[in-house]
Scaffold this active site. Structure first.
Site, short mmCIF file in Angstrom:
data_model
loop_
_atom_site.label_atom_id
_atom_site.label_comp_id
_atom_site.label_asym_id
_atom_site.label_seq_id
_atom_site.Cartn_x
_atom_site.Cartn_y
_atom_site.Cartn_z
N SER A 187 0.84 -1.19 0.00
CA SER A 187 0.00 0.00 0.00
C SER A 187 0.89 1.25 0.00
O SER A 187 1.69 1.43 -0.90
CB SER A 187 -0.97 -0.05 1.19
OG SER A 187 -1.98 0.93 1.07
N GLU A 248 -8.47 -5.51 -6.80
CA GLU A 248 -8.22 -4.07 -6.63
C GLU A 248 -8.58 -3.28 -7.88
O GLU A 248 -8.73 -2.06 -7.82
CB GLU A 248 -6.75 -3.83 -6.28
CG GLU A 248 -6.35 -4.42 -4.95
CD GLU A 248 -4.93 -4.10 -4.56
OE1 GLU A 248 -4.71 -3.00 -4.01
OE2 GLU A 248 -4.04 -4.94 -4.80
N HIS A 303 -7.45 -5.37 -1.62
CA HIS A 303 -6.29 -4.66 -1.11
C HIS A 303 -5.78 -5.22 0.22
O HIS A 303 -4.58 -5.47 0.38
CB HIS A 303 -6.64 -3.18 -0.95
CG HIS A 303 -5.47 -2.30 -0.68
ND1 HIS A 303 -4.53 -1.97 -1.63
CD2 HIS A 303 -5.08 -1.66 0.47
CE1 HIS A 303 -3.61 -1.18 -1.11
NE2 HIS A 303 -3.92 -0.97 0.16
#
Length: 330
Positions: A187, A248, A303
């Site tokens: 991330s 995602e 995610h």
């Protein structure tokens, strides 16, 4: 900027604009009701507190010069004799959270295949994820938060901390093979991994960027930083593992509270890069001389689950252990 690059950037910006429009539409849907993530989740007991026949753990804390920031580093050292060149090392951002994903079977297999130093770089608290701290440390440029505050922009300072304070202390505690270093992050951590590759290509040899937050500051990392790296890399050899969850590309917001204006503002911010930005970035970086780029997409993963999956895949590809990326945490 050459004509080809202008075309790439132009298409990316057009796709980005379409993504923003689509995101706003999704946010308005009354069907997307949910609960928020738990920002106070604690790490509990980990392998660092248990006895292992394969690794011993040490812990140290690094403090910023002004005393306002503290990083906790858990260092896993193989119990066997170090190779003549020193141990290879796997550096993990969000170290508190990464530590949770290890059990003794992973340590045992690492010790039997490619004994590696395990460097968990986290924060000096019991939080699994320290969101304010990682936002400050993992982002190159500042942005505006959902409530209008200026946040982020501390990546260069944190990189200096890694290089000038944390790495020397790791090397003091264990023999380190400077030519076999891996940096993994997920991330915003994945964004920091890319920043490190772009600005300090010699600091590590393998860069594992998982689900990088390319949306930060309306896709700032897709602009000048990338272009400068491509223009100036000059054939420096490195390996990039660029990873994304298939889910995602079309994220599920059903676990978010869509009645919360701050949630809506955040989700609008994360539409700052098109859903295919990571895959397109992988295509461009494959053309960079000296950079071995592997784009890896995990079918169906969103995610959050990409944190564990990408870490386990990295341990498989770098450390040689069995691929546990499709397995839940023990």
């Amino acid at each position: 900027m050459n004509k080809g690059m202008r075309g790439v950037i132009g298409r990316a910006m057009a796709t980005m604009a379409m993504a923003v429009v689509g995101m706003v539409g999704l946010l308005a849907s009354p069907a997307l009701m949910a609960q928020q993530r738990n920002p106070a989740q604690a790490i509990g007991e980990t392998v660092a507190e248990r006895t292992s026949a394969h690794y011993r753990f040490e812990r140290f804390v690094v403090t910023s010069q002004d005393g306002s920031r503290r990083w906790r580093v858990n260092l896993g050292i193989p119990t066997g004799k170090a190779p003549a060149a020193g141990f290879p090392a796997i550096w993990m951002l969000d170290g508190n959270a990464a530590l949770i994903e290890f059990d003794d079977s992973v340590l045992e297999e690492l010790a039997q295949t490619t004994p590696s130093l395990l460097v968990f770089v986290g924060y000096d608290n019991q939080l699994r994820i320290d969101s304010p701290a990682r936002t400050r440390d993992y982002t190159l440029v500042a942005d505006e938060s959902e409530n209008g505050a200026v946040i982020g922009g501390g990546a260069d300072a944190f990189l200096e901390t890694l290089e000038r304070q944390i790495r020397p202390e790791v090397a003091r505690r264990a023999a380190l093979d400077a030519g076999r270093q891996t940096l993994w992050g997920h991330s915003l951590g994945g964004l920091f991994v890319l920043h490190t590759l772009y600005s300090r290509a010699g600091a590590f040899q393998t860069y594992a960027a998982a689900s990088p937050s390319l949306w930060w500051k309306q896709g700032a990392m897709l602009g000048a930083p990338e272009q400068q790296f491509i223009a100036n890399n000059a054939g420096h050899r490195a390996r990039l593992l660029l990873m994304l969850g298939g889910g995602e590309r079309a994220p599920d917001f059903s676990n978010r509270d869509m009645s919360n204006p701050r949630v809506l503002a955040h989700l609008k911010r994360v539409s700052g890069a098109p859903s295919g930005a990571a895959a397109e970035l992988g295509v461009r970086l494959k053309q960079v001389p000296g950079l071995e780029t592997d784009y890896i997409e995990f079918n169906g993963l969103s995610h959050g689950p990409m944190f564990r999956a990408s870490l386990m895949r990295t341990l498989h590809l770098v450390g040689g252990i069995r691929d546990r990326s499709g397995e839940p945490r023990p």
